[in-house]
Design a protein around this motif. Structure first.
Motif, PDB file in Angstrom:
ATOM      1  N   MET B   1       0.839  -1.214   0.000  1.00 32.21           N
ATOM      2  CA  MET B   1       0.000   0.000   0.000  1.00 32.21           C
ATOM      3  C   MET B   1       0.873   1.264   0.000  1.00 32.21           C
ATOM      4  O   MET B   1       0.376   2.359   0.095  1.00 32.21           O
ATOM      5  N   ASN B   2       2.185   1.072  -0.099  1.00 32.25           N
ATOM      6  CA  ASN B   2       3.078   2.221   0.033  1.00 32.25           C
ATOM      7  C   ASN B   2       2.895   3.237  -1.091  1.00 32.25           C
ATOM      8  O   ASN B   2       3.123   4.422  -0.897  1.00 32.25           O
ATOM      9  N   ASP B   3       2.477   2.757  -2.254  1.00 28.88           N
ATOM     10  CA  ASP B   3       2.396   3.611  -3.423  1.00 28.88           C
ATOM     11  C   ASP B   3       1.024   4.254  -3.578  1.00 28.88           C
ATOM     12  O   ASP B   3       0.702   4.780  -4.627  1.00 28.88           O
ATOM     13  N   LEU B   4       0.201   4.196  -2.540  1.00 28.08           N
ATOM     14  CA  LEU B   4      -1.150   4.750  -2.632  1.00 28.08           C
ATOM     15  C   LEU B   4      -1.143   6.214  -2.192  1.00 28.08           C
ATOM     16  O   LEU B   4      -0.592   6.551  -1.142  1.00 28.08           O
ATOM     17  N   VAL B   5      -1.785   7.061  -3.004  1.00 27.27           N
ATOM     18  CA  VAL B   5      -1.916   8.476  -2.671  1.00 27.27           C
ATOM     19  C   VAL B   5      -3.409   8.817  -2.626  1.00 27.27           C
ATOM     20  O   VAL B   5      -4.139   8.472  -3.560  1.00 27.27           O
ATOM     21  N   ILE B   6      -3.855   9.455  -1.557  1.00 28.89           N
ATOM     22  CA  ILE B   6      -5.231   9.951  -1.480  1.00 28.89           C
ATOM     23  C   ILE B   6      -5.148  11.466  -1.567  1.00 28.89           C
ATOM     24  O   ILE B   6      -4.470  12.099  -0.762  1.00 28.89           O
ATOM     25  N   ARG B   7      -5.815  12.032  -2.585  1.00 25.42           N
ATOM     26  CA  ARG B   7      -5.654  13.472  -2.842  1.00 25.42           C
ATOM     27  C   ARG B   7      -6.944  14.064  -3.406  1.00 25.42           C
ATOM     28  O   ARG B   7      -7.837  13.329  -3.848  1.00 25.42           O
ATOM     29  N   PRO B   8      -7.063  15.406  -3.401  1.00 27.23           N
ATOM     30  CA  PRO B   8      -8.250  16.035  -3.999  1.00 27.23           C
ATOM     31  C   PRO B   8      -8.360  15.665  -5.473  1.00 27.23           C
ATOM     32  O   PRO B   8      -7.347  15.607  -6.184  1.00 27.23           O
ATOM     33  N   ALA B   9      -9.584  15.415  -5.916  1.00 25.55           N
ATOM     34  CA  ALA B   9      -9.817  15.130  -7.332  1.00 25.55           C
ATOM     35  C   ALA B   9      -9.671  16.406  -8.145  1.00 25.55           C
ATOM     36  O   ALA B   9      -9.924  17.516  -7.656  1.00 25.55           O
ATOM     37  N   VAL B  58      -5.168   7.087  -5.632  1.00 20.64           N
ATOM     38  CA  VAL B  58      -4.397   6.825  -6.847  1.00 20.64           C
ATOM     39  C   VAL B  58      -3.272   5.853  -6.506  1.00 20.64           C
ATOM     40  O   VAL B  58      -2.541   6.045  -5.538  1.00 20.64           O
ATOM     41  N   ARG B  59      -3.145   4.796  -7.333  1.00 18.91           N
ATOM     42  CA  ARG B  59      -2.028   3.855  -7.170  1.00 18.91           C
ATOM     43  C   ARG B  59      -1.324   3.727  -8.520  1.00 18.91           C
ATOM     44  O   ARG B  59      -1.970   3.461  -9.536  1.00 18.91           O
ATOM     45  N   ASP B  60      -0.039   3.955  -8.509  1.00 19.27           N
ATOM     46  CA  ASP B  60       0.745   3.858  -9.752  1.00 19.27           C
ATOM     47  C   ASP B  60       0.135   4.710 -10.856  1.00 19.27           C
ATOM     48  O   ASP B  60       0.012   4.270 -12.008  1.00 19.27           O
ATOM     49  N   GLY B  61      -0.316   5.921 -10.493  1.00 12.38           N
ATOM     50  CA  GLY B  61      -0.866   6.835 -11.481  1.00 12.38           C
ATOM     51  C   GLY B  61      -2.274   6.522 -11.941  1.00 12.38           C
ATOM     52  O   GLY B  61      -2.816   7.210 -12.804  1.00 12.38           O
ATOM     53  N   ARG B  62      -2.900   5.490 -11.339  1.00 15.53           N
ATOM     54  CA  ARG B  62      -4.236   5.082 -11.761  1.00 15.53           C
ATOM     55  C   ARG B  62      -5.226   5.343 -10.636  1.00 15.53           C
ATOM     56  O   ARG B  62      -4.958   5.010  -9.475  1.00 15.53           O
ATOM     57  N   VAL B  64      -7.958   4.463  -8.358  1.00 19.41           N
ATOM     58  CA  VAL B  64      -8.497   3.158  -7.947  1.00 19.41           C
ATOM     59  C   VAL B  64      -9.629   3.303  -6.923  1.00 19.41           C
ATOM     60  O   VAL B  64     -10.234   2.302  -6.531  1.00 19.41           O
ATOM     61  N   GLY B  65      -9.901   4.528  -6.509  1.00 20.95           N
ATOM     62  CA  GLY B  65     -10.992   4.724  -5.560  1.00 20.95           C
ATOM     63  C   GLY B  65     -11.406   6.178  -5.544  1.00 20.95           C
ATOM     64  O   GLY B  65     -10.645   7.061  -5.971  1.00 20.95           O
ATOM     65  N   THR B  66     -12.630   6.438  -5.076  1.00 20.85           N
ATOM     66  CA  THR B  66     -13.116   7.809  -5.025  1.00 20.85           C
ATOM     67  C   THR B  66     -14.178   7.936  -3.951  1.00 20.85           C
ATOM     68  O   THR B  66     -14.827   6.950  -3.572  1.00 20.85           O
ATOM     69  N   GLU B  86     -20.322  10.740   0.190  1.00 19.59           N
ATOM     70  CA  GLU B  86     -21.129  10.277  -0.949  1.00 19.59           C
ATOM     71  C   GLU B  86     -20.218   9.633  -1.985  1.00 19.59           C
ATOM     72  O   GLU B  86     -19.015   9.930  -2.040  1.00 19.59           O
ATOM     73  N   ALA B  87     -20.831   8.797  -2.795  1.00 17.40           N
ATOM     74  CA  ALA B  87     -20.177   8.264  -4.002  1.00 17.40           C
ATOM     75  C   ALA B  87     -18.861   7.562  -3.690  1.00 17.40           C
ATOM     76  O   ALA B  87     -17.834   7.809  -4.309  1.00 17.40           O
ATOM     77  N   VAL B  88     -18.905   6.672  -2.701  1.00 17.78           N
ATOM     78  CA  VAL B  88     -17.735   5.858  -2.363  1.00 17.78           C
ATOM     79  C   VAL B  88     -17.644   4.711  -3.365  1.00 17.78           C
ATOM     80  O   VAL B  88     -18.576   3.927  -3.508  1.00 17.78           O
ATOM     81  N   ARG B  89     -16.537   4.654  -4.076  1.00 15.74           N
ATOM     82  CA  ARG B  89     -16.341   3.562  -5.034  1.00 15.74           C
ATOM     83  C   ARG B  89     -14.886   3.109  -4.974  1.00 15.74           C
ATOM     84  O   ARG B  89     -13.973   3.942  -4.878  1.00 15.74           O
ATOM     85  N   VAL B  90     -14.694   1.798  -5.072  1.00 14.54           N
ATOM     86  CA  VAL B  90     -13.356   1.207  -5.105  1.00 14.54           C
ATOM     87  C   VAL B  90     -13.284   0.313  -6.339  1.00 14.54           C
ATOM     88  O   VAL B  90     -14.228  -0.429  -6.638  1.00 14.54           O
ATOM     89  N   HIS B  91     -12.184   0.407  -7.061  1.00 12.58           N
ATOM     90  CA  HIS B  91     -11.998  -0.412  -8.263  1.00 12.58           C
ATOM     91  C   HIS B  91     -12.118  -1.894  -7.909  1.00 12.58           C
ATOM     92  O   HIS B  91     -11.597  -2.348  -6.888  1.00 12.58           O
ATOM     93  N   ALA B  92     -12.812  -2.648  -8.783  1.00  5.21           N
ATOM     94  CA  ALA B  92     -13.073  -4.066  -8.510  1.00  5.21           C
ATOM     95  C   ALA B  92     -11.772  -4.831  -8.236  1.00  5.21           C
ATOM     96  O   ALA B  92     -11.725  -5.694  -7.358  1.00  5.21           O
ATOM     97  N   GLY B  93     -10.718  -4.488  -8.950  1.00  5.76           N
ATOM     98  CA  GLY B  93      -9.452  -5.202  -8.798  1.00  5.76           C
ATOM     99  C   GLY B  93      -8.754  -4.934  -7.478  1.00  5.76           C
ATOM    100  O   GLY B  93      -7.768  -5.592  -7.143  1.00  5.76           O
ATOM    101  N   GLU B  94      -9.254  -3.954  -6.721  1.00  2.53           N
ATOM    102  CA  GLU B  94      -8.622  -3.575  -5.446  1.00  2.53           C
ATOM    103  C   GLU B  94      -9.402  -4.098  -4.243  1.00  2.53           C
ATOM    104  O   GLU B  94      -8.969  -3.922  -3.103  1.00  2.53           O
ATOM    105  N   ARG B  95     -10.580  -4.685  -4.512  1.00  4.22           N
ATOM    106  CA  ARG B  95     -11.431  -5.042  -3.368  1.00  4.22           C
ATOM    107  C   ARG B  95     -10.844  -6.185  -2.546  1.00  4.22           C
ATOM    108  O   ARG B  95     -10.172  -7.053  -3.082  1.00  4.22           O
ATOM    109  N   GLY B  96     -11.114  -6.156  -1.265  1.00  2.00           N
ATOM    110  CA  GLY B  96     -10.629  -7.213  -0.380  1.00  2.00           C
ATOM    111  C   GLY B  96      -9.169  -7.056  -0.005  1.00  2.00           C
ATOM    112  O   GLY B  96      -8.593  -7.919   0.652  1.00  2.00           O
TER     113      GLY B  96
END
Lengths: 150, 150
Positions: B1-9, B58-62, B64-66, B86-96
């Protein structure tokens, strides 16, 4: 109902609004009616935000109902702006006489004017009478409302 | 999870955010992915309101959640400011893999920083997995969420 006015709340309405909040058996334990200072401070935050619409219903100079509309722009639902209705309260002496319906119909129309495509609210699971009331107005109880105190 | 960035859209994130909204089987019919114009218009409304916090993970420039946080001052609960998620979504490939938990824990901490005493959200009644997820985080599903399309 001719003498009923629905208008923006002012700081002068705060004691009456707090009385309505305290009169609510479900929520009374969350309020602090002996010290209105936090309510006046909160009203300053509300008044500073043009997207907040604190509202009172007044009959014969007396506040008999209240609610707050919050306009929230969002991306989901193809960029739909929603209005959230919070803190809906009607004076006990007015219940069953249509004031709640008038107040909520006002809220729905005002939400349209404010550009909303969706209006939503949450109601405590124990308020079964309120649930039937919202359903009669056309709301669908499709969601679970989750809350966490910080 | 080191490469994960949470930032303003930003507006540049809109295609990726819409892709996450569309990937959601419960909500897909509400979206219009073939025309992003309404999403860009909505983002302008969001960006113009300092109380809205559209967010991406954002992970690796992609992306993956919002999610979006909305700060709402109010009179009830002794003048408590609340944050609505509102509008919590996580990319299917990241779930679990913990991204949803990281994102929501970020949201809870950010809500505290924003002065909220309460954080709340609604989740469609059919999303039973999501309900367990929110309960594990400490949310209480005490309310019914009512919505009306205008």
């Amino acid at each position: 109902m001719n003498d009923l006015v629905i208008r923006p709340a002012t700081p002068e309405d705060i004691p009456a609004i707090v009385a309505l909040l305290v009169a609510d058996s479900v929520a009374v334990s969350r309020e602090s009616p002996d010290d209105l200072t936090p309510y006046y401070a909160a009203f300053e935050r509300i008044a500073a935000d043009p997207h907040q619409h604190p509202t009172v219903a007044v009959r014969d100079g007396r506040v008999v109902g209240t609610l707050q509309l919050s306009v929230i722009p969002g991306l989901s639902r193809a960029g739909t702006t929603r209005v959230i209705v919070e803190a809906v309260r009607v004076h006990a002496g007015e219940r069953g006489q249509g004031l709640g319906t008038l107040l909520m119909e006002w809220a729905i129309n005002r939400s349209r004017e404010l550009g909303a495509g969706l209006v939503q609210l949450t109601s405590d699971s124990v308020r079964t009478d309120a649930h039937r009331f919202y359903e009669r107005l056309g709301f669908v109880g499709s969601h679970i409302g989750f809350k966490m105190t910080l």
